[in-house]
Design an enzyme around this catalytic site. Structure first.
Site, short mmCIF file in Angstrom:
data_model
loop_
_atom_site.label_atom_id
_atom_site.label_comp_id
_atom_site.label_asym_id
_atom_site.label_seq_id
_atom_site.Cartn_x
_atom_site.Cartn_y
_atom_site.Cartn_z
N ARG A 84 4.19 -12.11 -3.18
CA ARG A 84 2.85 -11.58 -3.44
C ARG A 84 2.04 -11.64 -2.14
NH1 ARG A 84 -2.16 -14.57 -5.85
NH2 ARG A 84 -3.61 -12.82 -5.96
N HIS A 128 -8.13 -9.10 -2.12
CA HIS A 128 -8.12 -10.56 -2.07
C HIS A 128 -9.30 -10.99 -1.18
CE1 HIS A 128 -5.45 -14.27 -2.78
NE2 HIS A 128 -6.53 -14.73 -2.16
N GLU A 174 -8.89 -13.38 -8.34
CA GLU A 174 -9.90 -14.38 -8.69
C GLU A 174 -11.35 -13.91 -8.54
OE1 GLU A 174 -9.39 -18.11 -6.69
OE2 GLU A 174 -7.42 -18.47 -7.52
N ASN A 320 -3.91 -17.90 -11.97
CA ASN A 320 -3.80 -18.93 -10.95
C ASN A 320 -4.21 -20.26 -11.56
OD1 ASN A 320 -3.20 -16.81 -9.27
ND2 ASN A 320 -5.10 -16.93 -8.07
N TYR A 322 -4.54 -24.45 -10.77
CA TYR A 322 -4.47 -25.56 -9.83
C TYR A 322 -4.79 -26.91 -10.46
CZ TYR A 322 -4.09 -22.28 -5.94
OH TYR A 322 -3.65 -21.30 -5.08
N GLU A 394 -0.45 -17.95 -8.75
CA GLU A 394 -0.64 -19.03 -7.78
C GLU A 394 -0.56 -20.37 -8.50
OE1 GLU A 394 -4.25 -18.87 -5.40
OE2 GLU A 394 -4.05 -16.72 -5.11
#
Ligand code: PNW
Length: 533
Positions: A84, A128, A174, A320, A322, A394
């Site tokens: 990606r 992005h 995002e 994504n 985290y 991600e």
């Protein structure tokens, strides 16, 4: 007997994809080369060096504009199925619109061809976070509705130039982080926030902005631009190119602070205001009820036509993940005045409960390790949004480096002792057992989510390389590959030797993991002779 390639050793479906991710501004460098125009990040880093931890910028990034063949070599070394990356709008359209820049097109054609030649499928992010500065200057970038038309023009070029080879497109990365950081906190370009803002005990300095209204306007325009791009792909490209289009969203997982009904409701509002802000319009055609009722007229409205265009405008959802936080209800107060849009959702986002963090974190890190949040998030999305196809676009963890080996600013020549301490720092960064454990524990939760019916099709680690980590500059490192110094080096066709990629322990671990997961299934039967010694 062999039954072929399979991911079953990891408990994953046979066609499951493993990959790594990156983004244009973070890795390319060469910001003034190849006819590229100025972007919002170039301008921001120059105007507000104090807002970047080490005063750095996207030059040289990881030098991937020059070293993309080397990057692909490392992707092959890892054994990933997919990569990606994102396309820099300013490289394709230096002024944001008009005629495409041939050198920019050539660069991405080369990269895509190099990937395909090595059997790696590209997953391409169209936005992005790097906006052509010309559009910022003209009408405020994503604050202006004109961005929708300009974005359509940009993606039209990308679909027509690269769409015969790219089968997975991600419109936006995002929107939550882009919006909150750029227009509520002012820590990303364009550096807007309400002047003299204090939020969660921190002060934010911005010359202009309105942290209560701008984020909602920007989020709205991102959604409209996304819907427009997907419409264009469906109308003009999908039949002949046969690709899929999605969007990448991020949220923390939220646990209720305790099991009281008010805190369970706070958890729901937290998820709605982080994920639902963008995913509800894409699925249902409108913002979550909690947001409409709490933000009232500060939240823009969709026309019936826009709402129809938004509904179902994705083939897959990129997530994504985290980290996680506790959500604790903020009680009703008639005198309550929100200062920043986050206040609208009326919850506190907390790392600790009774002095104990929700998961282990390194000092100064925002990633508290909470692998179960990935499974919980996947099941939440499955249930609320009718089980869409998902890619984890991600997942990863940084190594914080406050060491000396990245200093630029005309430091005196290294003495023996700084040389030695730099060597030690390097050895520590290469020995990133912490990262391998983080990834392994998250993949395990992903496997469990799949067992519970979540349709996860792939998993990308952030990131291939140590790179420009936005407001953290080069001090926060997410890479599988260590780069000795992203700074100090000059941006030449033959980049300085210090951009050499060195695999960390985690790179070797991931390579091993993919190899084992993909090894053929061997069925032992009674009549099979025992293995010879
Ligand atoms: C993502 N947070 O950003 C981005 O997509 C990447 O470009 C970035 O390098 C990566 O995660 C690592 O930071 C985020 O504070 C930035 O919660 C901040 C947060 C989440 C995601």
């Amino acid at each position: 007997s062999e039954t072929g390639r399979s991911n079953v050793h990891a408990g994953l479906p046979p066609d499951f994809k493993f990959g790594v991710a990156s983004s244009s501004y973070q890795v390319e460098g060469a910001t003034k080369e190849g006819g590229r125009g100025l972007s919002n990040w170039d301008a921001f880093c120059q105007q507000y060096p104090e807002k970047i931890a080490d005063g750095s910028n996207g030059d040289p990034g990881a030098g991937s504009y020059w070293l993309y063949k080397d990057d692909v070599k490392h992707l092959v070394e890892l054994g990933v199925d997919v990569y990606r990356f994102s396309i820099s709008w300013s490289r394709i359209l230096p002024n944001g619109r008009g005629k495409p820049n041939k050198e920019g097109i050539q660069y991405y054609s080369n990269l895509i061809q190099e990937l395909l030649d090595h059997g790696i499928q590209p997953f391409v992010t169209l936005f992005h976070w790097d906006v052509p500065q010309k559009l910022e200057d003209e009408y405020g970038g994503f604050l202006g509705r004109q961005i929708v038309d300009d974005f359509r023009h940009f993606v039209d070029i990308c679909f027509s130039e690269f769409g015969d080879k790219v089968k997975h497109w991600i419109t936006m990365n995002e929107p939550l982080t882009f919006t909150a950081s750029g227009y509520a906190l002012g820590i990303y370009p364009p550096g807007h926030c309400t002047p003299n803002l204090t939020y969660e005990g921190q002060n934010y300095e911005c010359p202009v902005g309105d942290s209560l209204t701008e984020p909602y306007i920007v989020g709205h325009n991102i959604l409209l631009a996304h819907a427009e791009a997907v419409q264009l792909y469906k109308d003009t490209y999908k039949a002949k190119q046969g690709g899929k289009v999605g969007i990448t969203l991020v949220t923390n997982w939220f646990e209720p602070y305790d099991s009281s009904p008010l805190n369970v409701e706070a958890q729901q509002r937290a998820l709605e205001s982080n994920l639902g802000w963008f995913l509800d319009p894409l699925k249902f055609g409108d913002y979550p009820f909690s947001m409409r009722s709490l933000a009232r007229d500060r939240l823009p409205k969709f026309t019936a036509e826009e709402s129809e265009k938004l509904k179902g405008s994705y083939d897959f959802i990129g997530l994504n993940y985290y980290t996680a936080r506790y959500a604790r209800n903020i009680g009703f107060d008639i005198n309550y005045e929100p200062k920043i849009y986050q206040d609208d959702a009326r919850f506190d986002s907390l790392v600790d409960k009774n002095g104990i963090p929700i998961g282990y974190a390194q000092e100064n890190s925002w990633v508290n390790v909470y692998p179960n949040g990935l499974k919980e998030l996947l099941l939440y999305v499955k249930n609320r949004y009718d089980n869409p196809e998902i890619y984890i676009t991600e997942n990863g963890v940084m190594q914080l480096n406050n060491n000396t080996n990245n200093n630029t600013n005309n430091n005196p020549p290294a003495t023996n002792s700084t040389e030695i301490s730099n060597k030690i720092a390097e050895a520590k960064e290469l020995n990133d057992i912490y990262r391998a454990q983080y990834l392994a524990s998250h993949i395990q939760e992903l496997v469990e989510a799949i067992r519970s019916g979540s349709k996860v099709r792939g998993y990308f680690v952030w990131s291939l390389l140590d790179s420009f980590e936005w407001n953290f500059g080069y001090t926060s490192k997410f890479g599988f590959y260590y780069i000795n110094s992203n700074k100090n080096s000059t941006n030449k066709e033959k980049p300085a030797a210090d951009l050499t990629r060195i695999p960390k322990h985690s790179a070797n671990w991931f390579k091993w993991f993919i190899a084992v997961a993909n090894s053929p299934v061997v069925t032992l039967t009674n009549d099979q002779p025992p293995a010879s010694t």
